[in-house]
Enzyme design. Structure first.
Site, mmCIF file in Angstrom:
data_model
loop_
_atom_site.group_PDB
_atom_site.id
_atom_site.type_symbol
_atom_site.label_atom_id
_atom_site.label_comp_id
_atom_site.label_asym_id
_atom_site.label_seq_id
_atom_site.Cartn_x
_atom_site.Cartn_y
_atom_site.Cartn_z
ATOM 1 N N LYS A 139 0.877 -1.703 -0.195
ATOM 2 C CA LYS A 139 0.326 0.319 0.216
ATOM 3 C C LYS A 139 1.308 1.343 0.065
ATOM 4 C CE LYS A 139 0.324 0.735 4.883
ATOM 5 N NZ LYS A 139 0.630 2.066 5.425
ATOM 6 N N ARG A 203 3.237 9.772 4.239
ATOM 7 C CA ARG A 203 4.588 10.084 4.474
ATOM 8 C C ARG A 203 4.807 9.494 2.834
ATOM 9 N NH1 ARG A 203 5.578 8.527 9.501
ATOM 10 N NH2 ARG A 203 6.830 6.350 8.294
ATOM 11 N N GLU A 229 8.310 4.419 3.560
ATOM 12 C CA GLU A 229 8.643 2.890 3.752
ATOM 13 C C GLU A 229 7.793 2.083 2.385
ATOM 14 O OE1 GLU A 229 9.512 0.768 6.008
ATOM 15 O OE2 GLU A 229 9.363 1.615 8.119
#
Length: 275
Positions: A139, A203, A229
C-alpha cells in the site's frame, strides 16, 4: 514526531539491556529496516516460550519477504501475532478512533485483542497472517503513485481506478504466499490502502507528490532525507513479482520511475492504459 502530545505516565523507556523475561507480551513496532536487528536482540534474550510476540512492523524482509518468516525462524517457540491496519501514529496518540486487525491463532488472538481493545481502539481478529503483511508494504508503493497522480492533476476518477488496481495487486501477491481469498475486506488490507492512498498525512503519498512536482525528480530522490517505507520495500516486492510473473503494473511503474529514472508522464500514461 508526536510534537506536543504527551505520552501516558505508564509508558516507560528502558535501555536495551533491560530484562524482558518477566513480560507476557512483547510488541515489535520498529521501522522495517530495523526489524531483523530487533528480532536478533530478542533471540539473545533467551525468552521463555510463553511470551507472545506481536509484530506490528509494516514492511518486508529482503530475503524471506515476510517478516513473520524471520521471526518464526529465530524464535520458533514463541507465539506470533500480526498487528496491522489503518493507523496514523499522531491520530492514535491523540486518542482518535482506530480499527486494526490482529492475525494469528484464533483463540490466543481473541484473548489478546480483548485485552488491548478499548472504545477508541478496536481490534478485529483473523487467521490470515500473510495478506495484512503484504498489504502493509505494498500500500505504501501504491500511495507513492497516488501522490504522483495528485501532482499530475489526473483526477479523482483515476485515483479510484488506482485504488482498485492496487488492491488487486496486493491480493495477487498475497495469494502466491498463501493469503486468504476473502482478506481484501480486512481493515488491514482495503482500509489501510484507502488511508495511505487518500490521506494528506501519508509520507509515501507526499513523497510521490513532491517527486512529480520536482524540477529534477532524479536529484530529488537522491537527496530526499526522510524515511519512505514504500521506497524501501519497492525493490523487494518488485523482484518477487518478476520471479513469480505477476501482473503488477502499478508496482512496475513505481520501480521504473524511482529506480530506473523513467519519465514520469510517460510511465503514468502507460499505467492508465493498463489499469
Amino acid at each position: 514526531y508526536l510534537g506536543e502530545i504527551k505520552l501516558p505516565h505508564t509508558v516507560k523507556a528502558f535501555e536495551t539491556n533491560h530484562d524482558l523475561k518477566p513480560y507476557d507480551i512483547i510488541i515489535i513496532a520498529t521501522p522495517s529496516g530495523a526489524f531483523r536487528q530487533m528480532v536478533d536482540y530478542l533471540k539473545q534474550q533467551n525468552l521463555p516460550s510463553n511470551i507472545i510476540i506481536i509484530n506490528s512492523c509494516k514492511g518486508v524482509d529482503a530475503e524471506l519477504l515476510l517478516n513473520s518468516r524471520y521471526l518464526a525462524l529465530k524464535l520458533p517457540h514463541n507465539e506470533q501475532i500480526i498487528l496491522s491496519g489503518p493507523s496514523f501514529a499522531k491520530l492514535m496518540a491523540s486518542n482518535k478512533y482506530s480499527q486494526l486487525d490482529m492475525a494469528g491463532d484464533l483463540k490466543i488472538t481473541q484473548k489478546i485483542a480483548k485485552l488491548l481493545s478499548n472504545q477508541q481502539f478496536k481490534l478485529n481478529v483473523c487467521t490470515d497472517i500473510v495478506t495484512p503483511q503484504i498489504a502493509g508494504a505494498v500500500k505504501n508503493i501504491i500511495a507513492i503513485i497516488g501522490g504522483v497522480f495528485a501532482a499530475s492533476e489526473i483526477g479523482a476518477n483515476a485515483k479510484a481506478a488506482l485504488f482498485t488496481g492496487g488492491l488487486n495487486e496486493i491480493m495477487n501477491i498475497a495469494r502466491q504466499l498463501g493469503g486468504h481469498e476473502d482478506s481484501y475486506k480486512l481493515a488491514s488490507v482495503s482500509g489501510d490502502l484507502a488511508l495511505t492512498l487518500y490521506s494528506q498525512h501519508s509520507r509515501n503519498n507526499q513523497f510521490g507528490f513532491d517527486m512529480a512536482r520536482a524540477k529534477d525528480p532524479r536529484n530529488f530522490i537522491k537527496e530526499y532525507d526522510y524515511l519512505v517505507e514504500g521506497v524501501v520495500s519497492l525493490p523487494i516486492i518488485y523482484n518477487f513479482t518478476l520471479q513469480t510473473q505477476q501482473n503488477t503494473p502499478i508496482i512496475h511503474a513505481a520501480h521504473n520511475i524511482i529506480f530506473s529514472h523513467a519519465d514520469i508522464k510517460s510511465e503514468i500514461d502507460q499505467l492508465l492504459r493498463q489499469l
